[in-house]
Every structure is written in structure tokens, then in C-alpha cells.
Write a protein that holds these residues in place. Structure first.
Motif: not given
Length: 316
Positions: A20-23, A38-39, A44-45, A50-51
Motif C-alpha cells: 500500500k506504499e506509494q513511491y 515497469l514493476l 501507485k500503491p 499482484s507483485q
């Protein structure tokens, strides 16, 4: 016609990715030798659902574009406290993160103008190192793993700080003393910024004129720190005295045993040990045993009791 600019990618610590962190930067993963996909788009959280498959791969590495490096550094520095307190991040990864921050912070000090702003980053860095050392049982071993084998002024300063903080903890210094010691150690050579690069990196023996100039770097360091608002007299004293010797043969003032601050004696020993055990263009690095033999011959200069304690510290 100009060729299109090709972005370079630099690795980041994958364990810093949290659900849930956004960078504030795009995060990529390596698909092939020169291919990155692109990961996670910036802002974007991050969703483990999904990842997570990528994050869990032991050999998975993650990257950002070189142009996002400052954004990444700013994010890590502003979140360093919570990252160091995160039990899911290994002690080795925490140590690598601190080394990464230290390298960027000290490189900035040496390569650009010294300001109160970039000096404040040193405070945050040293506080974090001391907190980690006092909290984590194996922190010192993890920090020593990421010390450099090659000698550069800024990496040398970082490594001396690691040795000094660990040695200081072994000597049972207070937390406040450890923070002051760590800050003095990482800034001990800042005065070399004002000595010509060709003298600092000279392979052969310095001329007397060049050596006289190099001997002024502790005084230069104190002067620039005072100019930027540093008013802790003990800190300034320790930095100025880190090349003093207990037999009076040091500089800049030729002080003797009881006239030298105990923290300056610690930095002096860590400084010499790191210089002897790192690779230079003009000499090979020594083993710890070889370095201790050289230092034992200098015991009257280094203060016998402090040197003896350092050898015990490195062996325990």
C-alpha cells in the motif's frame, strides 16, 4: 541528429517495498541483461497480491532510473527511522541502506558546497547508526560487512565512523558520546575538501610544502564547520585533534597524552587501521594482523591502553 538519451538503471533495496506504499518514482525489475520492465508506476500503491511473486524471489533485484536517484534518496532518508524499526527487514539490508545513505551524504559534502542543510543529514545518519548498533545484537558485524576495501576520502570517512561507533560501544561510552564520536569520525577529514585533489591523491611521497598543507586539514575542517553553525566545542576539538599523537609528534598542535580528548584517540586509531587495511593505488591493503603489527610499533604514539582495547575489540 542527436541520439536519444538512454536511461541508466540503478539497483535499490527490495525489502523497502511495502504493501500500500506509494513511491515518488517508477520501480523496475530486470527481465534480461539490458531489458527492464515497469514493476510499479510512481505514486501507485504497491500491492503484494499482484507483485509479491517478484518480491519473494531471492535473486530478484529492483531498479530505478538514474534520474530518479535524488527522489529515492530523499524518500529513504525521510523514512529511515521506520525502515530501521521494521522487523521484516534483515540487519544486513538495514546496514546496506545506511551505507548507501552515508555514501550519498558524504559524497555530497565533498563534491558540493557545505551547508547547514547537508550537515543536518549527517546528524540523522549518525543517530540512525547508533540506534541500530544499540538495538541490534549483530549490527556491528553487519556494518563491517559493507565497509570498503578501496580507499577514497569519503568512503574512508564512512568506514572510520563505523569502526569508531563500534569501538566506542565496546568501551561502554554513553549514547550521547557515541553520537558525538560518530559525527566527529565521519567529518574528521572534511577539511581535505580544501586541499588540491592532486595532493590528496598523489601516489608518491609528498613534498614538505605539500605535507605542511595536508597537516592543516583538521584546522580547515573546524573552520568550515564553525562557519556553518556548528558550536559543539567538544565535537570541534575531537576533529581538530584526530592527528595528534600521545608522544607529542602529531599535528596541528603537538599535544601529548592527557591533552588529547579520549574520543580523538579513538578516531586516530580507527583512522590508521582503515587506511592500512584498504587498497590504494600505490600500495596493497594489509590484513588486520599486519596492520596490528604496524600499529603496535606505534603504540607510544597511539596510546598503549587505547590501542590494546581496540585490538581486543576487533578480536571479540
Amino acid at each position: 541528429m542527436q541520439e536519444p538519451k538512454v536511461s541508466k538503471f540503478i539497483p535499490i533495496a527490495k525489502e523497502t517495498l511495502k504493501s500500500k506504499e506509494q513511491y515518488p518514482y517508477n520501480i523496475y525489475r530486470k527481465v534480461d541483461e539490458q531489458i527492464f520492465s515497469l514493476l510499479l508506476p510512481k505514486n501507485k500503491p504497491f500491492e503484494k497480491c499482484s507483485q509479491y511473486f517478484s518480491v519473494e524471489q531471492n535473486n530478484a533485484r529492483f531498479y530505478i532510473k538514474n534520474e530518479d536517484k535524488i527522489s529515492y534518496q530523499t524518500y529513504i532518508q525521510s523514512h529511515i527511522k521506520e525502515l530501521l524499526e521494521d522487523s521484516e527487514i534483515s540487519i544486513d539490508s538495514k546496514s546496506k541502506l545506511l551505507k548507501e545513505i552515508a555514501t550519498d551524504t558524504i559524497n555530497e559534502l565533498f563534491e558540493s558546497e557545505i551547508t547547514s542543510k547537508n550537515l543536518s543529514k549527517v546528524n540523522t545518519l549518525i543517530n540512525s547508526k547508533v540506534e541500530l548498533l544499540l538495538k541490534e545484537e549483530n549490527a556491528m558485524d553487519a556494518m563491517l560487512k559493507v565497509t570498503s576495501y578501496d580507499y577514497y576520502t569519503y568512503t574512508h570517512s564512512i568506514d572510520v565512523a563505523i569502526y569508531a561507533i563500534g569501538f566506542g560501544a565496546y568501551l561502554k561510552l554513553t549514547k550521547e558520546e557515541l553520537i558525538l564520536l560518530g559525527k566527529a569520525a565521519i567529518l574528521h577529514d572534511i577539511g581535505k575538501k580544501f586541499i588540491p585533489h592532486n595532493i590528496i591523491t598523489k601516489d608518491g611521497k609528498l613534498t614538505q610544502k605539500e605535507f605542511n598543507l595536508v597537516q592543516k586539514h583538521p584546522t580547515f575542517g573546524v573552520k568550515i564547520l564553525k562557519k556553518n553553525g556548528e558550536n559543539n566545542e567538544t565535537l570541534l576539538e575531537v576533529i581538530e585533534q584526530h592527528h595528534e599523537k600521545c608522544d607529542g609528534s602529531g599535528y596541528p598542535k603537538g599535544l601529548k597524552t592527557d591533552e588529547i580528548n579520549k574520543l580523538a584517540k579513538v578516531i586516530s586509531i580507527c583512522d590508521i587501521f582503515n587506511a592500512l587495511t584498504t587498497q590504494r593505488t600505490y600500495k596493497n591493503r594489509m590484513t588486520s594482523f599486519e596492520a596490528f603489527k604496524i600499529m603496535n610499533d606505534m603504540k607510544n604514539q597511539l596510546c598503549t591502553s587505547t590501542l590494546k582495547s581496540f585490538i581486543y575489540f576487533m578480536g571479540h
